[in-house]
Design an enzyme around this catalytic site. Sequence first.
Site, PDB file in Angstrom:
ATOM      1  N   GLU A 128       0.863  -1.194   0.000  1.00 46.42           N
ATOM      2  CA  GLU A 128       0.000   0.000   0.000  1.00 46.42           C
ATOM      3  C   GLU A 128       0.895   1.238   0.000  1.00 46.42           C
ATOM      4  OE1 GLU A 128      -2.823  -0.260   3.209  1.00 46.42           O
ATOM      5  OE2 GLU A 128      -3.578  -2.186   2.460  1.00 46.42           O
ATOM      6  N   ILE A 158       1.011  -3.049  -7.952  1.00 44.38           N
ATOM      7  CA  ILE A 158       0.534  -4.432  -8.067  1.00 44.38           C
ATOM      8  C   ILE A 158       0.781  -4.955  -9.485  1.00 44.38           C
ATOM      9  CG2 ILE A 158      -1.441  -5.994  -7.774  1.00 44.38           C
ATOM     10  CD1 ILE A 158      -0.280  -4.596  -5.161  1.00 44.38           C
ATOM     11  N   GLU A 243       8.991 -17.826  -3.104  1.00 44.38           N
ATOM     12  CA  GLU A 243       8.958 -16.562  -3.845  1.00 44.38           C
ATOM     13  C   GLU A 243      10.382 -16.006  -4.003  1.00 44.38           C
ATOM     14  OE1 GLU A 243       6.980 -13.383  -1.804  1.00 44.38           O
ATOM     15  OE2 GLU A 243       7.564 -11.938  -3.351  1.00 44.38           O
ATOM     16  N   ARG A 244      11.133 -16.018  -2.916  1.00 40.94           N
ATOM     17  CA  ARG A 244      12.477 -15.423  -2.977  1.00 40.94           C
ATOM     18  C   ARG A 244      13.433 -16.279  -3.776  1.00 40.94           C
ATOM     19  NH1 ARG A 244      11.301 -12.890   2.900  1.00 40.94           N
ATOM     20  NH2 ARG A 244      10.196 -11.129   1.984  1.00 40.94           N
ATOM     21  N   GLN A 280      43.412  -6.730 -21.272  1.00 42.05           N
ATOM     22  CA  GLN A 280      43.469  -7.520 -20.035  1.00 42.05           C
ATOM     23  C   GLN A 280      42.374  -7.107 -19.050  1.00 42.05           C
ATOM     24  OE1 GLN A 280      46.551  -7.016 -16.988  1.00 42.05           O
ATOM     25  NE2 GLN A 280      47.158  -9.123 -17.386  1.00 42.05           N
ATOM     26  N   GLN A 337      29.397  -1.405 -19.362  1.00 40.26           N
ATOM     27  CA  GLN A 337      30.561  -0.550 -19.622  1.00 40.26           C
ATOM     28  C   GLN A 337      31.350  -1.047 -20.838  1.00 40.26           C
ATOM     29  OE1 GLN A 337      30.856   2.182 -17.993  1.00 40.26           O
ATOM     30  NE2 GLN A 337      32.870   2.878 -18.668  1.00 40.26           N
TER      31      GLN A 337
HETATM   32  C1  FAD Z   1       7.888  -3.208 -10.212  1.00 41.15           C
HETATM   33  C2  FAD Z   1       7.316  -3.603  -8.877  1.00 41.15           C
HETATM   34  C3  FAD Z   1       6.410  -4.668  -8.795  1.00 41.15           C
HETATM   35  C4  FAD Z   1       5.832  -4.973  -7.563  1.00 41.15           C
HETATM   36  N1  FAD Z   1       4.862  -5.973  -7.514  1.00 41.15           N
HETATM   37  C5  FAD Z   1       4.155  -6.127  -6.366  1.00 41.15           C
HETATM   38  C6  FAD Z   1       3.011  -7.000  -6.328  1.00 41.15           C
HETATM   39  O1  FAD Z   1       2.662  -7.652  -7.318  1.00 41.15           O
HETATM   40  N2  FAD Z   1       2.307  -7.084  -5.176  1.00 41.15           N
HETATM   41  C7  FAD Z   1       2.657  -6.378  -4.058  1.00 41.15           C
HETATM   42  O2  FAD Z   1       1.965  -6.490  -3.059  1.00 41.15           O
HETATM   43  N3  FAD Z   1       3.742  -5.562  -4.055  1.00 41.15           N
HETATM   44  C8  FAD Z   1       4.482  -5.413  -5.178  1.00 41.15           C
HETATM   45  N4  FAD Z   1       5.557  -4.562  -5.200  1.00 41.15           N
HETATM   46  C9  FAD Z   1       5.903  -3.833  -3.986  1.00 41.15           C
HETATM   47  C10 FAD Z   1       7.231  -4.263  -3.346  1.00 41.15           C
HETATM   48  O3  FAD Z   1       7.141  -5.557  -2.832  1.00 41.15           O
HETATM   49  C11 FAD Z   1       7.568  -3.190  -2.296  1.00 41.15           C
HETATM   50  O4  FAD Z   1       7.895  -2.016  -3.015  1.00 41.15           O
HETATM   51  C12 FAD Z   1       8.695  -3.608  -1.394  1.00 41.15           C
HETATM   52  O5  FAD Z   1       8.307  -4.651  -0.547  1.00 41.15           O
HETATM   53  C13 FAD Z   1       9.209  -2.425  -0.531  1.00 41.15           C
HETATM   54  O6  FAD Z   1       8.165  -1.782   0.118  1.00 41.15           O
HETATM   55  P1  FAD Z   1       8.031  -0.183   0.011  1.00 41.15           P
HETATM   56  O7  FAD Z   1       8.076   0.181  -1.420  1.00 41.15           O
HETATM   57  O8  FAD Z   1       6.844   0.230   0.787  1.00 41.15           O
HETATM   58  O9  FAD Z   1       9.330   0.392   0.694  1.00 41.15           O
HETATM   59  P2  FAD Z   1       9.515   0.747   2.257  1.00 41.15           P
HETATM   60  O10 FAD Z   1       9.051  -0.399   3.069  1.00 41.15           O
HETATM   61  O11 FAD Z   1       8.915   2.074   2.527  1.00 41.15           O
HETATM   62  O12 FAD Z   1      11.089   0.853   2.367  1.00 41.15           O
HETATM   63  C14 FAD Z   1      11.828   2.048   2.033  1.00 41.15           C
HETATM   64  C15 FAD Z   1      13.303   1.799   2.338  1.00 41.15           C
HETATM   65  O13 FAD Z   1      13.456   1.558   3.741  1.00 41.15           O
HETATM   66  C16 FAD Z   1      14.129   0.331   3.953  1.00 41.15           C
HETATM   67  N5  FAD Z   1      13.627  -0.337   5.152  1.00 41.15           N
HETATM   68  C17 FAD Z   1      12.344  -0.630   5.475  1.00 41.15           C
HETATM   69  N6  FAD Z   1      12.287  -1.313   6.619  1.00 41.15           N
HETATM   70  C18 FAD Z   1      13.572  -1.483   7.021  1.00 41.15           C
HETATM   71  C19 FAD Z   1      14.195  -2.137   8.135  1.00 41.15           C
HETATM   72  N7  FAD Z   1      13.472  -2.813   9.044  1.00 41.15           N
HETATM   73  N8  FAD Z   1      15.544  -2.091   8.236  1.00 41.15           N
HETATM   74  C20 FAD Z   1      16.295  -1.428   7.324  1.00 41.15           C
HETATM   75  N9  FAD Z   1      15.760  -0.818   6.250  1.00 41.15           N
HETATM   76  C21 FAD Z   1      14.426  -0.846   6.093  1.00 41.15           C
HETATM   77  C22 FAD Z   1      13.800  -0.487   2.716  1.00 41.15           C
HETATM   78  O14 FAD Z   1      14.763  -1.525   2.534  1.00 41.15           O
HETATM   79  C23 FAD Z   1      13.850   0.561   1.627  1.00 41.15           C
HETATM   80  O15 FAD Z   1      15.199   0.768   1.253  1.00 41.15           O
HETATM   81  C24 FAD Z   1       6.194  -4.255  -6.408  1.00 41.15           C
HETATM   82  C25 FAD Z   1       7.126  -3.221  -6.497  1.00 41.15           C
HETATM   83  C26 FAD Z   1       7.671  -2.882  -7.699  1.00 41.15           C
HETATM   84  C27 FAD Z   1       8.639  -1.717  -7.749  1.00 41.15           C
END
Ligand code: FAD
Length: 381
Positions: A128, A158, A243-244, A280, A337
Amino acid sequence: MISRSLFSLEHDQFRDSVRRFIEKEIVPHHERWEDAGIVDRELWPKAGAAGLLCPNLPEEYGGYGADFLFNVVIIEEIARVGATGPGFSIHSDMVATYINAFGSEQQKKHWLPRMAAGTVIGALGLTEPSAGSDLKNIRTRAVREGDEYVISGQKVYISNGQLCDVIVLACKTDPAAGAKGMSFILVEADRKGFRRGRNLKKIGWKAQDTSELFFDELRVPVSNLLGKEGGAFGMAMSKLAEERLSIAVSAITLCENALRWTIDYTKQRKAFGQTIADFQNTRFKVAELHAETLAKRVFVDRCIELHLRKQLSAVDAAAAKMLCTELQCKLVDECLQFFGGYGYMLEYPIARAYIDARVRRIAGGTSEIMRDIVARELFAK
Ligand SMILES: Cc1cc2nc3c(=O)[nH]c(=O)nc-3n(C[C@H](O)[C@H](O)[C@H](O)COP(=O)(O)OP(=O)(O)OC[C@H]3O[C@@H](n4cnc5c(N)ncnc54)[C@H](O)[C@@H]3O)c2cc1C
């Protein structure tokens, strides 16, 4: 070179047919899909008919009852051509996997054969605007009223957002209960109160319809609940390893591609009376990147082997995702590069690979969250 030993003749034959399908039905159209921001819907039933969707579902639900290696073959072959538009992995490896693992008999019979056939497209709605990594802080609410849930909220980023027919939607059913107050509800896209928002403009993955979704007092019967009320967090955790691992498989395949393109290109491009491959600097750098890729490929294959035996831990899968996606980003940058100016031109696959790689350290759990998962286990004792 360390050869791979995971696949049988049956997998190899499947790979040949997947490769033929991709060459015919995906490669010639991908650039047009990138301009359109979405793949043709007709691709999906064709992919279903060719066996590229949900192969590991049981036969009674439209799959082949195949092992996870069939999913691996599809992920690798799609990565091999650098196609990022078709959201098959989210659909098969996540949405269908969730419904198969946690759905009622009625839900499975209704959704899975259609998903395997590609006549229904799935999306996973977790993230969200105000919560991604911190999933338990989502705000989308599902309030029980008699035999229905009334859902209000919004999702962002999404995958398959414009094309999807069914969404596995994470909702708060008990906001006071934290992670235990979150449930998965199956939401059909033709329900009143559902609205698709923007197909988001991204730096890469341009043919993928990553979108906003809105839910405004949308009503579904309680029979649309997936698994138990309050069970979403546990369900998500139990499927995260797969998933991962899937993301790591794709990332390491893309590393192998980029190396292959780089070797081919530098062997024919000349400067100062010799090929770029004769310098090289090129040879040493490519050798080093190859060695790193090989080590991680062996690690990923071992993770696949463990996953097939249901022994892969979420922590090891997180380590695989972190290592492979970070190598992917470093490697495509360093390989680009060697292409000089051509490397910056989108007609070269290396340029696309560069912009498409970046999201891998974000989506499916960020690199920082992967480190946190690994560190929590290391420091737990
Ligand atoms: C192209 C694309 C496709 C996607 N597809 C889907 C999908 O199909 N369904 C779905 O539900 N989501 C989807 N996502 C969402 C994706 O899973 C999230 O963007 C991701 O989990 C990160 O959440 P966020 O964007 O809210 O970042 P945030 O959670 O706001 O994080 C911002 C930054 O803070 C860091 N951070 C957060 N918590 C911590 C912590 N505890 N310690 C250290 N650092 C932290 C994060 O690593 C990041 O660098 C997609 C995203 C993209 C870009």
